[in-house]
Design a protein around this motif. Structure first.
Motif: not given
Length: 167
Positions: A112-115, A139-150, A162-167
């Protein structure tokens, strides 16, 4: 290259002197299973990987892979980075931690800091993440960072979808 801090952590740009740490981290069974075998077998392999993979991106973009260090005792516990990845159009955030330090919120805190830093210091507002279908904690962490599965993606030199996520 700048370091960044959170309440509990220091994010320090990866350096050649971190080769022993990356050798250990990248050879954990969970790293190989979920992220892939980087074929680092010796300290020299790790040094070359840092020189050839991490440094060029820092030089090009100003950011890259950071070693995550506990403030309380200076222990290296993991790595977090935002990367240009072949096959992806959007910069990719990634993280890996020694198993002893998983499940304690360090991955979220550092990612989250790096983001935030990528947005405020480098103007990077759109990021992606990829993970395997069976890596539920990632997956849980990626979603907690605000990214959504695409969508599902396959990146060059990797057969696994692979599952691809984006914010």
């Amino acid at each position: 290259m700048k370091s960044f801090e959170t309440e509990r952590l220091i994010l320090k740009p990866a350096e050649v002197k971190d080769a022993d740490f990356f050798l250990k981290l990248y050879n954990m069974p969970s790293f190989i299973k979920y992220i892939g075998d980087r074929n680092l077998r010796t300290k020299e392999d790790a040094e070359n990987y840092i020189n050839n993979r991490f440094f060029p991106q820092f030089e090009k973009l100003g950011f890259g892979n950071y070693v995550v260090i506990l403030k309380e005792d200076n222990t290296k516990i993991g790595a977090v980075g935002i990367f240009e990845r072949e096959g992806l159009d959007v910069l990719d955030i990634g993280f890996s931690f020694l198993e002893k330090y998983e499940g304690k919120g360090f991955a979220y805190e550092s990612a989250n800091k790096l983001k935030e830093v990528a947005a405020s210091d480098f103007g990077v507002h759109k990021i992606s993440a990829i993970t395997t279908k069976d890596n539920y904690s990632s997956q849980k962490l990626i979603e907690k960072l605000g990214l959504k599965f695409q969508k599902m993606v396959t990146i060059p030199n990797d057969d696994e979808e692979l599952m691809y996520y984006e914010n």
